[in-house]
Write a protein that holds these residues in place. Structure first.
Motif, PDB file in Angstrom:
ATOM      1  N   ASP A  32       0.808  -1.218   0.000  1.00 10.74           N
ATOM      2  CA  ASP A  32       0.000   0.000   0.000  1.00 10.74           C
ATOM      3  C   ASP A  32       0.845   1.273   0.000  1.00 10.74           C
ATOM      4  OD1 ASP A  32      -2.332  -1.486   0.076  1.00 10.74           O
ATOM      5  OD2 ASP A  32      -2.493  -1.422   2.267  1.00 10.74           O
ATOM      6  N   TYR A  33       2.164   1.144  -0.145  1.00  8.74           N
ATOM      7  CA  TYR A  33       3.064   2.286  -0.015  1.00  8.74           C
ATOM      8  C   TYR A  33       4.035   2.380  -1.188  1.00  8.74           C
ATOM      9  CZ  TYR A  33       1.381   1.862   4.744  1.00  8.74           C
ATOM     10  OH  TYR A  33       0.577   1.755   5.844  1.00  8.74           O
ATOM     11  N   VAL A  34       4.568   3.587  -1.375  1.00  9.17           N
ATOM     12  CA  VAL A  34       5.678   3.817  -2.287  1.00  9.17           C
ATOM     13  C   VAL A  34       6.765   4.504  -1.471  1.00  9.17           C
ATOM     14  CG1 VAL A  34       6.481   4.951  -4.387  1.00  9.17           C
ATOM     15  CG2 VAL A  34       4.149   4.044  -4.284  1.00  9.17           C
ATOM     16  N   ILE A  35       7.967   3.947  -1.501  1.00  2.00           N
ATOM     17  CA  ILE A  35       9.102   4.526  -0.785  1.00  2.00           C
ATOM     18  C   ILE A  35       9.983   5.232  -1.808  1.00  2.00           C
ATOM     19  CG2 ILE A  35      11.119   4.061   0.657  1.00  2.00           C
ATOM     20  CD1 ILE A  35       9.644   1.439   1.503  1.00  2.00           C
ATOM     21  N   HIS A  36      10.173   6.537  -1.630  1.00  2.00           N
ATOM     22  CA  HIS A  36      11.057   7.327  -2.484  1.00  2.00           C
ATOM     23  C   HIS A  36      12.380   7.494  -1.754  1.00  2.00           C
ATOM     24  CE1 HIS A  36       8.061   8.690  -5.462  1.00  2.00           C
ATOM     25  NE2 HIS A  36       7.219   8.500  -4.457  1.00  2.00           N
ATOM     26  N   TYR A  37      13.483   7.385  -2.475  1.00  2.00           N
ATOM     27  CA  TYR A  37      14.795   7.494  -1.845  1.00  2.00           C
ATOM     28  C   TYR A  37      15.792   8.131  -2.802  1.00  2.00           C
ATOM     29  CZ  TYR A  37      15.341   3.161  -4.500  1.00  2.00           C
ATOM     30  OH  TYR A  37      15.358   2.227  -5.499  1.00  2.00           O
ATOM     31  N   ASN A  38      16.757   8.844  -2.228  1.00  8.38           N
ATOM     32  CA  ASN A  38      17.875   9.365  -3.007  1.00  8.38           C
ATOM     33  C   ASN A  38      19.045   9.639  -2.071  1.00  8.38           C
ATOM     34  OD1 ASN A  38      17.799  12.101  -2.003  1.00  8.38           O
ATOM     35  ND2 ASN A  38      16.146  12.552  -3.397  1.00  8.38           N
ATOM     36  N   ALA A  39      20.228   9.735  -2.652  1.00  5.16           N
ATOM     37  CA  ALA A  39      21.448  10.039  -1.895  1.00  5.16           C
ATOM     38  C   ALA A  39      22.317  10.940  -2.751  1.00  5.16           C
ATOM     39  CB  ALA A  39      22.193   8.748  -1.540  1.00  5.16           C
ATOM     40  N   LEU A  40      22.980  11.898  -2.112  1.00  4.93           N
ATOM     41  CA  LEU A  40      23.836  12.830  -2.829  1.00  4.93           C
ATOM     42  C   LEU A  40      24.856  13.433  -1.877  1.00  4.93           C
ATOM     43  CD1 LEU A  40      22.291  16.262  -2.964  1.00  4.93           C
ATOM     44  CD2 LEU A  40      20.805  14.355  -2.432  1.00  4.93           C
ATOM     45  N   ALA A  41      25.876  14.038  -2.438  1.00  9.02           N
ATOM     46  CA  ALA A  41      26.891  14.737  -1.641  1.00  9.02           C
ATOM     47  C   ALA A  41      26.306  16.083  -1.199  1.00  9.02           C
ATOM     48  CB  ALA A  41      28.156  14.949  -2.463  1.00  9.02           C
ATOM     49  N   THR A  42      26.496  16.436   0.076  1.00  6.83           N
ATOM     50  CA  THR A  42      25.861  17.651   0.604  1.00  6.83           C
ATOM     51  C   THR A  42      26.489  18.939   0.086  1.00  6.83           C
ATOM     52  OG1 THR A  42      27.215  17.706   2.608  1.00  6.83           O
ATOM     53  CG2 THR A  42      25.129  16.482   2.717  1.00  6.83           C
ATOM     54  N   ASP A  43      27.722  18.900  -0.411  1.00  7.14           N
ATOM     55  CA  ASP A  43      28.315  20.132  -0.929  1.00  7.14           C
ATOM     56  C   ASP A  43      27.633  20.576  -2.225  1.00  7.14           C
ATOM     57  OD1 ASP A  43      29.486  18.081  -2.465  1.00  7.14           O
ATOM     58  OD2 ASP A  43      31.335  19.219  -2.755  1.00  7.14           O
ATOM     59  N   MET A  44      26.825  19.708  -2.808  1.00  8.46           N
ATOM     60  CA  MET A  44      26.095  20.049  -4.018  1.00  8.46           C
ATOM     61  C   MET A  44      24.784  20.781  -3.713  1.00  8.46           C
ATOM     62  SD  MET A  44      28.105  18.817  -6.277  1.00  8.46           S
ATOM     63  CE  MET A  44      27.431  18.217  -7.811  1.00  8.46           C
ATOM     64  N   LEU A  45      24.373  20.789  -2.457  1.00 10.88           N
ATOM     65  CA  LEU A  45      23.145  21.485  -2.078  1.00 10.88           C
ATOM     66  C   LEU A  45      23.334  22.995  -2.161  1.00 10.88           C
ATOM     67  CD1 LEU A  45      22.115  19.527   1.142  1.00 10.88           C
ATOM     68  CD2 LEU A  45      20.909  19.517  -1.048  1.00 10.88           C
ATOM     69  N   PRO A  46      22.356  23.716  -2.654  1.00  9.82           N
ATOM     70  CA  PRO A  46      22.425  25.174  -2.586  1.00  9.82           C
ATOM     71  C   PRO A  46      22.473  25.598  -1.111  1.00  9.82           C
ATOM     72  CG  PRO A  46      20.705  24.480  -4.111  1.00  9.82           C
ATOM     73  CD  PRO A  46      21.168  23.247  -3.386  1.00  9.82           C
ATOM     74  N   PRO A  47      23.241  26.630  -0.775  1.00 12.79           N
ATOM     75  CA  PRO A  47      23.369  27.052   0.621  1.00 12.79           C
ATOM     76  C   PRO A  47      22.025  27.286   1.321  1.00 12.79           C
ATOM     77  CG  PRO A  47      24.999  28.178  -0.708  1.00 12.79           C
ATOM     78  CD  PRO A  47      24.105  27.432  -1.665  1.00 12.79           C
ATOM     79  N   ALA A  48      21.064  27.891   0.643  1.00 12.81           N
ATOM     80  CA  ALA A  48      19.773  28.173   1.276  1.00 12.81           C
ATOM     81  C   ALA A  48      19.040  26.881   1.641  1.00 12.81           C
ATOM     82  CB  ALA A  48      18.899  29.030   0.358  1.00 12.81           C
ATOM     83  N   VAL A  49      19.111  25.885   0.792  1.00 10.17           N
ATOM     84  CA  VAL A  49      18.455  24.603   1.073  1.00 10.17           C
ATOM     85  C   VAL A  49      19.124  23.946   2.275  1.00 10.17           C
ATOM     86  CG1 VAL A  49      18.031  22.270   0.197  1.00 10.17           C
ATOM     87  CG2 VAL A  49      17.658  24.249  -1.291  1.00 10.17           C
ATOM     88  N   ALA A  50      20.465  23.925   2.286  1.00  8.15           N
ATOM     89  CA  ALA A  50      21.193  23.327   3.412  1.00  8.15           C
ATOM     90  C   ALA A  50      20.847  24.041   4.715  1.00  8.15           C
ATOM     91  CB  ALA A  50      22.694  23.382   3.152  1.00  8.15           C
ATOM     92  N   ARG A  51      20.791  25.349   4.674  1.00  5.55           N
ATOM     93  CA  ARG A  51      20.462  26.126   5.872  1.00  5.55           C
ATOM     94  C   ARG A  51      19.038  25.815   6.340  1.00  5.55           C
ATOM     95  NH1 ARG A  51      21.977  30.492   3.975  1.00  5.55           N
ATOM     96  NH2 ARG A  51      20.025  31.109   2.992  1.00  5.55           N
ATOM     97  N   ASP A  52      18.083  25.810   5.429  1.00  2.10           N
ATOM     98  CA  ASP A  52      16.681  25.563   5.785  1.00  2.10           C
ATOM     99  C   ASP A  52      16.468  24.184   6.389  1.00  2.10           C
ATOM    100  OD1 ASP A  52      16.069  28.086   4.877  1.00  2.10           O
ATOM    101  OD2 ASP A  52      15.144  27.387   2.997  1.00  2.10           O
TER     102      ASP A  52
END
Length: 149
Positions: A32-52
Protein backbone atom coordinates in the motif's frame (compact mmCIF):
# COMPACT_ATOMS: atom_id res chain seq x y z
CA UNK A 1 -5.54 20.49 1.68
CA UNK A 2 -5.31 19.71 -2.02
CA UNK A 3 -3.21 16.54 -2.73
CA UNK A 4 -0.78 18.42 -4.97
CA UNK A 5 0.52 20.25 -1.90
CA UNK A 6 1.42 17.10 0.04
CA UNK A 7 4.78 16.76 -1.71
CA UNK A 8 5.65 20.41 -2.17
CA UNK A 9 8.82 20.38 0.01
CA UNK A 10 9.94 17.02 -1.44
CA UNK A 11 9.50 18.26 -5.00
CA UNK A 12 11.07 21.60 -4.09
CA UNK A 13 14.16 19.84 -2.77
CA UNK A 14 14.33 17.59 -5.84
CA UNK A 15 13.72 20.51 -8.18
CA UNK A 16 16.56 22.47 -6.63
CA UNK A 17 18.83 19.45 -6.95
CA UNK A 18 17.74 18.18 -10.37
CA UNK A 19 20.68 19.65 -12.33
CA UNK A 20 23.08 17.77 -10.06
CA UNK A 21 24.35 14.67 -11.82
CA UNK A 22 24.93 12.75 -8.58
CA UNK A 23 21.24 12.85 -7.69
CA UNK A 24 19.66 9.44 -7.99
CA UNK A 25 15.93 9.64 -7.26
CA UNK A 26 14.22 6.28 -7.19
CA UNK A 27 11.19 4.64 -5.69
CA UNK A 28 10.00 1.19 -4.67
CA UNK A 29 6.40 0.05 -4.63
CA UNK A 30 5.69 -2.03 -1.49
CA UNK A 31 2.07 -3.04 -1.00
CA UNK A 32 0.00 0.00 0.00
CA UNK A 33 3.06 2.29 -0.01
CA UNK A 34 5.68 3.82 -2.29
CA UNK A 35 9.10 4.53 -0.78
CA UNK A 36 11.06 7.33 -2.48
CA UNK A 37 14.79 7.49 -1.84
CA UNK A 38 17.88 9.36 -3.01
CA UNK A 39 21.45 10.04 -1.90
CA UNK A 40 23.84 12.83 -2.83
CA UNK A 41 26.89 14.74 -1.64
CA UNK A 42 25.86 17.65 0.60
CA UNK A 43 28.31 20.13 -0.93
CA UNK A 44 26.09 20.05 -4.02
CA UNK A 45 23.15 21.48 -2.08
CA UNK A 46 22.42 25.17 -2.59
CA UNK A 47 23.37 27.05 0.62
CA UNK A 48 19.77 28.17 1.28
CA UNK A 49 18.45 24.60 1.07
CA UNK A 50 21.19 23.33 3.41
CA UNK A 51 20.46 26.13 5.87
CA UNK A 52 16.68 25.56 5.78
CA UNK A 53 17.06 21.82 6.41
CA UNK A 54 19.96 22.14 8.91
CA UNK A 55 22.29 20.12 6.70
CA UNK A 56 26.05 20.63 6.82
CA UNK A 57 27.49 21.31 3.37
CA UNK A 58 30.77 19.45 2.92
CA UNK A 59 32.59 17.55 0.20
CA UNK A 60 33.04 14.76 2.74
CA UNK A 61 29.36 14.38 3.71
CA UNK A 62 26.51 12.64 1.94
CA UNK A 63 22.79 12.88 2.56
CA UNK A 64 20.15 10.15 2.38
CA UNK A 65 16.55 11.30 1.83
CA UNK A 66 13.55 8.96 2.30
CA UNK A 67 9.83 9.63 1.86
CA UNK A 68 7.02 7.13 2.40
CA UNK A 69 3.68 7.66 0.67
CA UNK A 70 0.52 5.68 1.24
CA UNK A 71 -1.21 5.01 -2.08
CA UNK A 72 -4.41 7.04 -2.43
CA UNK A 73 -6.47 6.67 -5.59
CA UNK A 74 -6.43 9.79 -7.73
CA UNK A 75 -3.58 11.46 -5.87
CA UNK A 76 0.23 11.33 -5.69
CA UNK A 77 -0.12 9.65 -2.27
CA UNK A 78 -0.42 10.55 1.40
CA UNK A 79 2.84 11.09 3.35
CA UNK A 80 3.03 8.86 6.42
CA UNK A 81 5.09 8.68 9.59
CA UNK A 82 7.40 5.69 9.73
CA UNK A 83 10.28 4.17 11.59
CA UNK A 84 13.24 4.47 9.25
CA UNK A 85 16.54 2.65 9.79
CA UNK A 86 19.44 3.04 7.40
CA UNK A 87 23.00 1.87 6.96
CA UNK A 88 25.60 1.86 4.21
CA UNK A 89 28.60 -0.24 3.29
CA UNK A 90 31.38 0.67 0.88
CA UNK A 91 33.15 -1.70 -1.50
CA UNK A 92 35.87 -2.36 1.12
CA UNK A 93 33.17 -3.65 3.48
CA UNK A 94 33.29 -0.67 5.86
CA UNK A 95 29.89 -0.35 7.51
CA UNK A 96 28.22 2.77 8.85
CA UNK A 97 24.88 3.37 10.55
CA UNK A 98 22.99 6.41 9.33
CA UNK A 99 20.94 8.26 11.93
CA UNK A 100 17.71 9.46 10.31
CA UNK A 101 15.64 12.43 11.42
CA UNK A 102 12.10 13.34 10.51
CA UNK A 103 11.38 16.58 8.69
CA UNK A 104 7.81 17.93 8.54
CA UNK A 105 6.62 20.84 6.47
CA UNK A 106 2.87 21.20 6.27
CA UNK A 107 1.59 17.76 5.31
CA UNK A 108 4.94 16.61 3.89
CA UNK A 109 6.99 14.10 5.92
CA UNK A 110 10.45 12.94 4.98
CA UNK A 111 13.53 11.50 6.64
CA UNK A 112 17.09 12.77 6.21
CA UNK A 113 20.38 11.32 7.38
CA UNK A 114 23.96 12.49 6.90
CA UNK A 115 27.04 10.29 6.62
CA UNK A 116 30.74 10.53 5.78
CA UNK A 117 31.80 9.90 2.21
CA UNK A 118 35.06 9.89 0.24
CA UNK A 119 35.72 10.85 -3.37
CA UNK A 120 34.94 8.05 -5.84
CA UNK A 121 33.34 5.99 -3.09
CA UNK A 122 30.48 3.62 -3.89
CA UNK A 123 28.04 2.99 -1.08
CA UNK A 124 25.41 0.27 -0.92
CA UNK A 125 22.49 1.51 1.17
CA UNK A 126 20.17 -0.72 3.18
CA UNK A 127 17.02 1.02 4.33
CA UNK A 128 14.25 -0.49 6.46
CA UNK A 129 10.92 1.33 6.69
CA UNK A 130 7.96 0.50 8.92
CA UNK A 131 5.02 2.83 8.23
CA UNK A 132 2.99 3.85 11.25
CA UNK A 133 0.31 1.25 11.95
CA UNK A 134 2.19 -1.56 10.17
CA UNK A 135 3.94 -4.36 12.02
CA UNK A 136 6.40 -5.34 9.28
CA UNK A 137 9.35 -3.48 7.82
CA UNK A 138 9.82 -2.95 4.09
CA UNK A 139 13.38 -3.07 2.73
CA UNK A 140 15.03 -0.95 0.07
CA UNK A 141 18.58 -1.45 -1.16
CA UNK A 142 20.44 0.66 -3.68
CA UNK A 143 23.96 1.77 -4.57
CA UNK A 144 25.26 5.27 -5.19
CA UNK A 145 28.63 6.52 -6.44
CA UNK A 146 29.95 9.74 -4.90
CA UNK A 147 32.31 12.18 -6.59
CA UNK A 148 33.31 14.91 -4.17
CA UNK A 149 36.09 16.76 -6.00
Amino acid sequence: MHPKYFLAPWFLLLTLLSPITVLAENSKDVGDYVIHYNALATDMLPPAVARDYHITRSQNLGMLNITILKKVLGSPGQPVHARVEASAKNLAGQYRDISMREIREGNAIYYIGEFGVANEETLKFSVRVRPEGERDFFAVEFSQDFYTR
